[in-house]
Write an enzyme that holds these catalytic residues in place. Structure first.
Site, PDB file in Angstrom:
ATOM      1  N   VAL A 106     -11.782   0.146  14.751  1.00 22.86           N
ATOM      2  CA  VAL A 106     -11.878  -0.931  13.710  1.00 22.86           C
ATOM      3  C   VAL A 106     -10.457  -2.127  13.963  1.00 22.86           C
ATOM      4  CG1 VAL A 106     -13.130  -2.400  12.259  1.00 22.86           C
ATOM      5  CG2 VAL A 106     -13.725  -0.162  11.885  1.00 22.86           C
ATOM      6  N   CYS A 107     -11.105  -3.300  14.201  1.00 22.57           N
ATOM      7  CA  CYS A 107      -9.944  -4.109  14.496  1.00 22.57           C
ATOM      8  C   CYS A 107      -8.671  -3.804  14.995  1.00 22.57           C
ATOM      9  CB  CYS A 107     -10.004  -4.931  13.068  1.00 22.57           C
ATOM     10  SG  CYS A 107      -8.734  -6.294  12.833  1.00 22.57           S
ATOM     11  N   THR A 108      -7.641  -4.079  14.150  1.00 23.02           N
ATOM     12  CA  THR A 108      -6.500  -3.431  14.750  1.00 23.02           C
ATOM     13  C   THR A 108      -6.498  -1.495  15.002  1.00 23.02           C
ATOM     14  OG1 THR A 108      -5.109  -3.851  12.468  1.00 23.02           O
ATOM     15  CG2 THR A 108      -4.726  -5.249  14.664  1.00 23.02           C
ATOM     16  N   THR A 126      -9.448  -5.176  21.156  1.00 28.67           N
ATOM     17  CA  THR A 126      -9.233  -5.641  19.066  1.00 28.67           C
ATOM     18  C   THR A 126      -9.362  -6.654  18.527  1.00 28.67           C
ATOM     19  OG1 THR A 126      -7.618  -4.747  16.995  1.00 28.67           O
ATOM     20  CG2 THR A 126      -6.180  -5.714  19.612  1.00 28.67           C
ATOM     21  N   ALA A 159     -14.136  -5.234  17.684  1.00 28.53           N
ATOM     22  CA  ALA A 159     -13.333  -7.088  17.597  1.00 28.53           C
ATOM     23  C   ALA A 159     -12.151  -7.006  16.083  1.00 28.53           C
ATOM     24  CB  ALA A 159     -13.519  -7.752  18.446  1.00 28.53           C
TER      25      ALA A 159
END
Length: 321
Positions: A106-108, A126, A159
């Site tokens: 998730v995300c970074t 990301t 993202a």
């Protein structure tokens, strides 16, 4: 009924929503499916000690990572802690992640997977603010900056932040069916499938700032006059250069072509007017240099994945009472 274990990796300065968003989706799916064991959710840290999130919350894990059994779904969240992570965490991810049936970031969190070499040769995404970093530090990764989430085999990357909810809903739909996923989405008051892509949330600059005075002046002119003639010939005339020399110099200094730069500036102006003004779509399309509402609609759908009217509905500032 099939039980799917979900192991969420925790570390200092993790983004709390990257953790709690997907966890709430999986927990709600247990209720919506009528099977309280559809997902068995556990959290783990390197040493089994509590960690502090980037927002100051303290999360207490269920177990140390070394003692955690191999899960069906391994979820790696993001946050400030993905910059300069503990090498032991990368080693654990590199060794143990391939044993999971399904790997999710998730995300970074994608930065941790990439650091462990798990995204080499794969398509991934990301947070929009970290896509350049991911591509620069890990050139073997095929970075796609636009989607809300990406699937490459059994590796899923999402993202930024709340897109972890979107990805978790997609996993629930795959595992338990559309009806359960839709019930969870309604319970959490979110879209089952969010319209558009993450570009609509980006506030990234359009390009690098030019170094030479003539090209810097042209960039300023474009930003102040999006509705004018911004052809290469017209802009080259303002810079007192031939069109060919201008196009070459502009790309060298800004990293993009004049045409792409103009497209992005016009799109940003149109976005801002849709968010802040009461002008109609037709008037905005003219003032931003599109000429017609259809031309502006095509530009929005191509870049943002959504039409101007829908963009305004979702992002226009609500008047204060």
């Amino acid at each position: 009924m099939t039980e799917r274990s979900v192991l969420v990796v925790l570390f200092d300065q993790v983004q709390s929503l990257d953790v709690t968003g997907p966890v709430e989706v999986f927990a709600a799916a247990n209720t919506a499916s009528g099977d309280p064991a559809a997902y068995r959710i556990r959290t783990a840290t390197l040493d089994g000690a509590p960690v502090r999130t980037s927002s100051g919350l303290t999360l207490v894990p269920d177990t140390p990572l070394a003692a955690a059994p191999d899960p069906h779904t391994l979820l790696v969240p993001g946050g400030a802690g993905t910059r300069g992570p503990d090498p032991r965490l990368i080693d654990w991810v590199r060794e143990r992640a391939p044993r999971a049936r399904r790997l999710v970031s998730v995300c970074t969190g994608a930065l941790l997977l990439a650091e462990a070499g798990l995204l080499d040769g794969r398509r991934a995404t990301t947070h929009w603010g970290a896509t350049d970093l991911l591509a620069r530090n890990h050139p073997a990764v095929d970075v796609d900056p636009d989607p809300i989430y990406v699937r490459d085999g059994e590796i899923f990357t999402s993202a930024g932040v709340t897109s972890g909810i979107d990805l978790a809903l997609a996993l629930v739909e795959e595992d338990l069916g559309r009806d359960v996923a839709l019930s969870v989405a309604r319970h959490l008051v979110v879209f089952l499938r969010r319209p558009g892509n993450q570009a609509q949330f980006s506030a990234e600059p359009t390009a690098r700032t030019a170094l030479s005075a003539p090209l810097l002046a042209v960039q300023s002119w474009i930003g102040e006059h999006p509705g004018d003639d911004l052809s290469v010939e017209a802009l080259a005339g303002r810079a007192r250069l031939s069109p060919r020399h201008f196009a070459r110099a502009f790309r060298s200094e800004t990293g993009t072509t004049p045409g792409r730069y103009v497209e992005r500036v016009r799109l940003e102006h149109a976005r801002r007017m849709l968010e802040e003004s009461a002008d109609g779509v037709e008037a905005i399309s003219r003032s931003c240099g599109y000429g017609t509402p259809e031309a502006m609609r095509r530009a929005f759908v191509k870049t943002l994945g959504t039409a101007p009217a829908e963009y305004r509905r979702r992002f226009r500032a609500a008047p204060l009472p």
